[in-house]
Motif scaffolding. Structure first.
Motif, PDB file in Angstrom:
ATOM      1  N   ALA A 110      49.296  37.524 -55.967  1.00 54.13           N
ATOM      2  CA  ALA A 110      50.574  37.489 -55.649  1.00 54.13           C
ATOM      3  C   ALA A 110      51.043  36.085 -55.955  1.00 54.13           C
ATOM      4  N   ILE A 111      52.395  36.145 -56.345  1.00 56.11           N
ATOM      5  CA  ILE A 111      52.808  34.706 -56.642  1.00 56.11           C
ATOM      6  C   ILE A 111      54.212  34.641 -56.350  1.00 56.11           C
ATOM      7  N   ASP A 112      54.384  33.379 -55.219  1.00 58.01           N
ATOM      8  CA  ASP A 112      55.999  33.239 -54.966  1.00 58.01           C
ATOM      9  C   ASP A 112      56.057  31.863 -55.133  1.00 58.01           C
ATOM     10  N   VAL A 113      57.373  31.387 -55.251  1.00 62.54           N
ATOM     11  CA  VAL A 113      57.701  29.855 -55.132  1.00 62.54           C
ATOM     12  C   VAL A 113      57.838  29.299 -53.921  1.00 62.54           C
ATOM     13  N   ASP A 114      58.197  30.099 -52.824  1.00 58.41           N
ATOM     14  CA  ASP A 114      58.317  29.700 -51.482  1.00 58.41           C
ATOM     15  C   ASP A 114      57.031  29.383 -50.688  1.00 58.41           C
ATOM     16  N   PRO A 115      56.511  28.234 -50.374  1.00 61.24           N
ATOM     17  CA  PRO A 115      55.289  28.110 -49.489  1.00 61.24           C
ATOM     18  C   PRO A 115      55.338  28.882 -48.210  1.00 61.24           C
ATOM     19  N   TYR A 116      56.455  28.867 -47.603  1.00 57.62           N
ATOM     20  CA  TYR A 116      56.394  29.512 -46.336  1.00 57.62           C
ATOM     21  C   TYR A 116      56.311  31.189 -46.392  1.00 57.62           C
ATOM     22  N   LEU A 117      56.834  31.930 -47.435  1.00 56.41           N
ATOM     23  CA  LEU A 117      56.754  33.088 -47.672  1.00 56.41           C
ATOM     24  C   LEU A 117      55.395  33.585 -47.833  1.00 56.41           C
ATOM     25  N   ASN A 118      54.550  32.594 -48.884  1.00 57.10           N
ATOM     26  CA  ASN A 118      53.305  32.801 -48.940  1.00 57.10           C
ATOM     27  C   ASN A 118      52.152  32.736 -47.736  1.00 57.10           C
ATOM     28  N   GLU A 119      52.643  31.423 -46.966  1.00 57.17           N
ATOM     29  CA  GLU A 119      51.811  31.385 -45.739  1.00 57.17           C
ATOM     30  C   GLU A 119      52.118  32.518 -44.998  1.00 57.17           C
ATOM     31  N   ALA A 120      53.245  32.954 -44.516  1.00 61.13           N
ATOM     32  CA  ALA A 120      53.305  33.877 -43.623  1.00 61.13           C
ATOM     33  C   ALA A 120      52.808  35.435 -44.059  1.00 61.13           C
ATOM     34  N   ALA A 121      52.833  35.784 -45.478  1.00 63.21           N
ATOM     35  CA  ALA A 121      52.341  36.558 -46.025  1.00 63.21           C
ATOM     36  C   ALA A 121      51.038  36.756 -45.965  1.00 63.21           C
ATOM     37  N   ALA A 122      50.305  35.608 -46.267  1.00 66.17           N
ATOM     38  CA  ALA A 122      48.678  35.733 -46.119  1.00 66.17           C
ATOM     39  C   ALA A 122      48.274  35.985 -44.661  1.00 66.17           C
ATOM     40  N   GLU A 123      49.024  35.360 -43.641  1.00 66.84           N
ATOM     41  CA  GLU A 123      48.549  35.723 -42.280  1.00 66.84           C
ATOM     42  C   GLU A 123      48.691  37.286 -42.024  1.00 66.84           C
ATOM     43  N   ARG A 124      49.710  37.809 -42.554  1.00 60.95           N
ATOM     44  CA  ARG A 124      50.048  39.380 -42.258  1.00 60.95           C
ATOM     45  C   ARG A 124      49.075  40.098 -43.061  1.00 60.95           C
ATOM     46  N   LEU A 125      48.700  39.851 -44.275  1.00 56.32           N
ATOM     47  CA  LEU A 125      47.863  40.405 -45.076  1.00 56.32           C
ATOM     48  C   LEU A 125      46.710  40.457 -44.395  1.00 56.32           C
ATOM     49  N   GLU A 126      46.066  39.264 -43.714  1.00 58.67           N
ATOM     50  CA  GLU A 126      44.840  39.385 -43.146  1.00 58.67           C
ATOM     51  C   GLU A 126      45.013  40.297 -41.973  1.00 58.67           C
ATOM     52  N   GLU A 127      45.906  40.252 -41.179  1.00 57.02           N
ATOM     53  CA  GLU A 127      45.989  41.091 -39.989  1.00 57.02           C
ATOM     54  C   GLU A 127      45.891  42.380 -40.331  1.00 57.02           C
ATOM     55  N   ALA A 128      46.359  42.860 -41.725  1.00 63.49           N
ATOM     56  CA  ALA A 128      46.027  44.006 -42.151  1.00 63.49           C
ATOM     57  C   ALA A 128      44.847  44.535 -42.868  1.00 63.49           C
ATOM     58  N   GLY A 129      43.968  43.264 -42.915  1.00 64.58           N
ATOM     59  CA  GLY A 129      42.474  43.516 -43.485  1.00 64.58           C
ATOM     60  C   GLY A 129      42.556  43.135 -45.087  1.00 64.58           C
ATOM     61  N   TYR A 130      43.373  42.390 -45.515  1.00 60.47           N
ATOM     62  CA  TYR A 130      43.245  42.033 -46.989  1.00 60.47           C
ATOM     63  C   TYR A 130      43.375  40.606 -47.141  1.00 60.47           C
ATOM     64  N   ARG A 131      42.548  40.025 -48.203  1.00 58.17           N
ATOM     65  CA  ARG A 131      42.643  38.605 -48.566  1.00 58.17           C
ATOM     66  C   ARG A 131      42.803  38.454 -49.808  1.00 58.17           C
ATOM     67  N   PRO A 132      43.968  38.821 -50.714  1.00 53.44           N
ATOM     68  CA  PRO A 132      44.069  38.567 -51.780  1.00 53.44           C
ATOM     69  C   PRO A 132      44.387  37.232 -52.351  1.00 53.44           C
ATOM     70  N   ARG A 133      44.297  36.875 -53.625  1.00 52.98           N
ATOM     71  CA  ARG A 133      44.724  35.290 -53.835  1.00 52.98           C
ATOM     72  C   ARG A 133      46.316  35.427 -53.981  1.00 52.98           C
ATOM     73  N   ILE A 134      46.876  34.290 -53.577  1.00 52.58           N
ATOM     74  CA  ILE A 134      48.232  34.174 -53.303  1.00 52.58           C
ATOM     75  C   ILE A 134      48.467  32.784 -54.055  1.00 52.58           C
ATOM     76  N   ILE A 135      49.288  32.772 -54.994  1.00 49.66           N
ATOM     77  CA  ILE A 135      49.584  31.502 -55.739  1.00 49.66           C
ATOM     78  C   ILE A 135      51.187  31.070 -55.345  1.00 49.66           C
ATOM     79  N   THR A 136      51.235  29.793 -54.865  1.00 50.27           N
ATOM     80  CA  THR A 136      52.376  28.942 -54.656  1.00 50.27           C
ATOM     81  C   THR A 136      53.087  28.304 -55.888  1.00 50.27           C
ATOM     82  N   ALA A 137      53.882  28.988 -56.862  1.00 54.55           N
ATOM     83  CA  ALA A 137      54.289  28.497 -58.045  1.00 54.55           C
ATOM     84  C   ALA A 137      55.511  29.212 -58.552  1.00 54.55           C
ATOM     85  N   ASP A 138      56.285  28.558 -59.379  1.00 54.86           N
ATOM     86  CA  ASP A 138      57.488  29.307 -60.060  1.00 54.86           C
ATOM     87  C   ASP A 138      56.643  29.950 -60.984  1.00 54.86           C
ATOM     88  N   ALA A 139      57.186  31.388 -60.633  1.00 57.18           N
ATOM     89  CA  ALA A 139      56.753  32.372 -61.457  1.00 57.18           C
ATOM     90  C   ALA A 139      56.860  32.441 -62.930  1.00 57.18           C
TER      91      ALA A 139
END
Length: 379
Positions: A139-168
């Motif tokens: 997954a990719i998003d420009v917003d660091p907080y969105l990625n940080e929060a999403a990563a935590e919530r994905l892990e809570e759901a049992g997932y650890r995909p790669r997440i890129i913080t960058a201009d898509a």
């Protein structure tokens, strides 16, 4: 009711029988990804806090609708009760039916590696992980907080995909089989997407300020070929910072009150262009970059305003079934709208749905349907 029962009901509402996306939606805890959100009311945006009312939280999370999570750069996670944010939505959890719809257009097979453009809340990424597994999803998003929060919530759901913080829309540190965007890009397709896709890989996206759903497959020459689907979707456009650039209020104020260098009687009723998806899409294709404002006043007057960064503006006012159009600046914007409506009346349809799409390696799109041809992107 347990969230799993509600998720199953959501999956049944959001996908047709036999859909490969039904089970992933049915097993994804959407409420985990939207613990807070903004609800639109008559008085503006109201903060909703899930823990304050669990029944309302689950009812909202497991309904097939979009939950806005950020307004003008203020994320609901960081807002105090009673806050009234101003601006446009900048992030959301897209309605699950539309998430599944975009993934379906991407023709994602079980072995595909997928780039999810627009991490947002992380919900769509979770649905992909539920179907494919973590290793095949980025997954990719420009917003660091969105990625940080999403990563935590994905892990809570049992997932650890790669997440890129960058201009898509910039260079991508990724290569794979599918790009599925739940943000709008444009006017051109990012050249980096075409470079990152494997030959035969597919992208699906919408084009900024249109309802076009474009699918295209990577070709040997580095470009792509596909079509505009017989479908509609609208997403927030990509951004490079926490918020979108401010609107040109000075030009809008001129358009609200200006006499106009060119004043004529309008040939058609005043139209809320943004709410008329096919008209606004065709207008964006032939005259990109026009901004819109519409007001239905208490005295019954309907007012539509169009502005462009080149200084052009138009205002149409309808009173007692009489329309007066004022226009100023280097171009006559309202004339473009009349051109679109003329075409529709003359042909009974607008030509872009089902159009063939050819994309150069640089991302310029050529649409063709019968004798109609249009180019989207820098010429």
């Amino acid at each position: 009711m347990d969230w799993k029962d509600q998720a199953a009901a959501l999956a049944a509402a959001a996908t047709p029988p036999g859909s490969r996306w039904r089970e992933p939606i049915a097993t994804t805890p959407r409420h985990v990804f939207v613990p807070r959100w903004w609800a639109k009311t008559r008085d503006g945006w109201d903060l909703r806090v899930g823990d304050a009312d669990r029944d309302r939280w689950l009812a909202a999370a497991y309904r097939d609708w979009t939950l806005v999570t950020s307004i003008g750069g203020l994320h609901a996670d960081h807002a105090e009760p009673g806050t009234r944010p101003k601006g446009s939505p900048t992030s959301s959890s897209t309605l699950p039916g539309l998430v599944a719809q975009m993934f379906r257009h991407a023709s994602i097979g079980d072995r595909c590696t997928v780039l999810d453009v627009g991490t947002g809340s992380g919900y769509g990424t979770a649905v992909l992980c539920a179907r494919l597994g973590d290793a095949q999803v980025t997954a990719i998003d420009v917003d660091p907080y969105l990625n940080e929060a999403a990563a935590e919530r994905l892990e809570e759901a049992g997932y650890r995909p790669r997440i890129i913080t960058a201009d898509a829309t910039g260079p991508l540190d990724w290569e794979g089989d599918r790009i599925a965007a739940t943000v709008a890009v444009g006017p051109a397709i990012p050249a980096s997407w075409l470079a990152a896709l494997k030959v035969g890989g597919r992208l699906v996206t919408t084009i900024t300020d249109t309802s076009l759903v474009l699918t295209a497959d990577k070709q040997q020459d580095g470009g792509a070929a596909g079509m505009v689907q017989f479908d509609r979707a609208g997403f927030m456009r990509t951004r490079t910072s926490a918020d979108y650039p401010p609107r040109d209020w000075d030009l809008l104020n001129v358009a609200l009150d200006g006499e106009g260098e060119h004043v004529v009687r309008g040939r058609y009723p005043v139209l809320d262009v943004v709410s008329t998806w096919d008209v606004s899409t065709m207008l964006e294709i032939i005259a990109p970059g026009i901004g819109h404002y519409y007001d239905n006043r208490e005295d019954g007057t309907r007012v539509a305003i169009m502005t462009h960064s080149d200084g052009s503006w138009a205002r149409a006012e309808e009173r007692d079934d009489k329309v007066t159009v004022h226009q100023g600046g280097p171009r006559r914007l309202w004339d473009y709208l009349d051109e679109v409506r003329d075409y529709w009346i003359r042909h009974g349809d607008l030509p872009f749905r089902g159009a063939e799409a050819i994309i150069t390696p640089e991302g310029v799109i050529t649409l063709r349907r019968g004798r109609w041809i249009a180019t989207i992107g820098p010429g």
